[in-house]
Design a protein around this motif. Structure first.
Motif, short mmCIF file in Angstrom:
data_model
loop_
_atom_site.label_atom_id
_atom_site.label_comp_id
_atom_site.label_asym_id
_atom_site.label_seq_id
_atom_site.Cartn_x
_atom_site.Cartn_y
_atom_site.Cartn_z
N PHE A 1 81.63 -8.54 85.25
CA PHE A 1 81.94 -8.14 83.68
C PHE A 1 80.89 -9.11 83.12
CE2 PHE A 1 85.36 -11.47 84.02
CZ PHE A 1 85.10 -12.22 82.64
N THR A 2 80.37 -10.22 83.45
CA THR A 2 79.72 -10.91 82.50
C THR A 2 78.09 -10.53 82.68
OG1 THR A 2 79.39 -12.86 84.30
CG2 THR A 2 81.10 -13.13 82.57
N SER B 1 76.62 -7.70 81.94
CA SER B 1 76.38 -6.98 80.77
C SER B 1 76.05 -7.97 79.60
CB SER B 1 77.47 -5.88 80.49
OG SER B 1 77.43 -5.11 81.56
N ILE B 2 76.88 -8.86 79.57
CA ILE B 2 77.02 -9.82 78.13
C ILE B 2 75.63 -10.59 78.65
CG2 ILE B 2 77.99 -11.99 77.13
CD1 ILE B 2 80.74 -10.75 78.54
N LYS C 1 80.32 -1.51 78.80
CA LYS C 1 80.33 -1.77 80.19
C LYS C 1 81.26 -2.86 80.64
CE LYS C 1 75.30 -0.80 80.30
NZ LYS C 1 73.96 -1.52 80.34
N VAL C 2 81.23 -3.78 79.69
CA VAL C 2 82.35 -5.02 79.90
C VAL C 2 83.97 -4.34 80.00
CG1 VAL C 2 83.51 -6.88 79.29
CG2 VAL C 2 81.02 -6.85 79.24
N LYS C 3 84.02 -3.36 78.98
CA LYS C 3 85.65 -2.83 79.07
C LYS C 3 85.51 -1.99 80.40
CE LYS C 3 88.58 -0.24 76.27
NZ LYS C 3 89.16 0.65 75.17
N TRP D 1 91.26 -7.67 78.79
CA TRP D 1 90.16 -7.21 77.87
C TRP D 1 90.39 -7.61 76.32
CZ3 TRP D 1 85.60 -5.59 76.64
CH2 TRP D 1 85.47 -5.05 75.46
#
Length: 172
Positions: free
Chosen positions: A85-86, A88-89, A116-118, A136
């Motif tokens: 999940f990180t 994309s950030i 993407k993270v969600k 989230w």
């Protein structure tokens, strides 16, 4: 890194080195977790080796804790999830932190990164997008706070002058 005997032991098992990333570096925790994934097998080989008993005698409690974590599949699953999940950030920030012209794409990159993270968080939690996710919500709040600090009218202007959107408006 600060224990030469243990570092030497690790070097016997890995051709890659453990990174010494300063905490003030951009995404230093993510960089370290990525390297951990790359050296996972070497770390696991090290803690099940006979050489590990030398470290164990030095501090039994610490050695047991390190060995348990390195051999724990659930711990590695959590590392994978954090990286998932990180990513994309991290990618969005890296893309925006270049010398190439991308100011007009910041809003798109931001929206795409959030989606993407969600998606990754909801997939991991096995939730539909209509359901609430506490995790989230926390992540979104952190990202939104950061966005609020760095968002400027310049991004808005660059976005509105993007030829892709001017063309769409002229057709309508």
């Amino acid at each position: 890194m600060n224990h030469s005997m243990r570092l030497s032991m690790f070097n016997d098992f890995s051709h890659l080195r453990i990174l010494a990333v300063a905490e003030t570096r951009f995404a230093s925790v993510i960089i370290m977790l990525r390297r951990f994934k790359q050296i996972k097998n070497a770390l696991q080989s090290m803690v099940i080796s006979e050489k590990w008993s030398c470290y164990r005698e030095d501090d039994v409690g610490k050695a047991r804790y390190v060995k348990e974590k390195i051999l724990d599949d659930l711990w590695w699953d959590n590392v994978d999830y954090i990286l998932d999940f990180t990513d994309s950030i991290y990618d969005m920030l890296r893309e925006a932190d270049t010398d190439k012209s991308c100011l007009h794409l910041i809003y798109e990159m931001w929206d795409s990164m959030l989606a993407k993270v969600k998606e990754i968080i909801y997939r991991h939690e096995r939730k539909s997008h209509e359901e609430d996710s506490n995790f989230w919500s926390v992540v979104y709040t952190i990202l939104e706070d950061r966005w609020s600090k760095s968002n400027t009218t310049l991004y808005c202007l660059a976005h509105s002058l993007n030829p892709r959107y001017i063309h769409i408006h002229l057709l309508n």
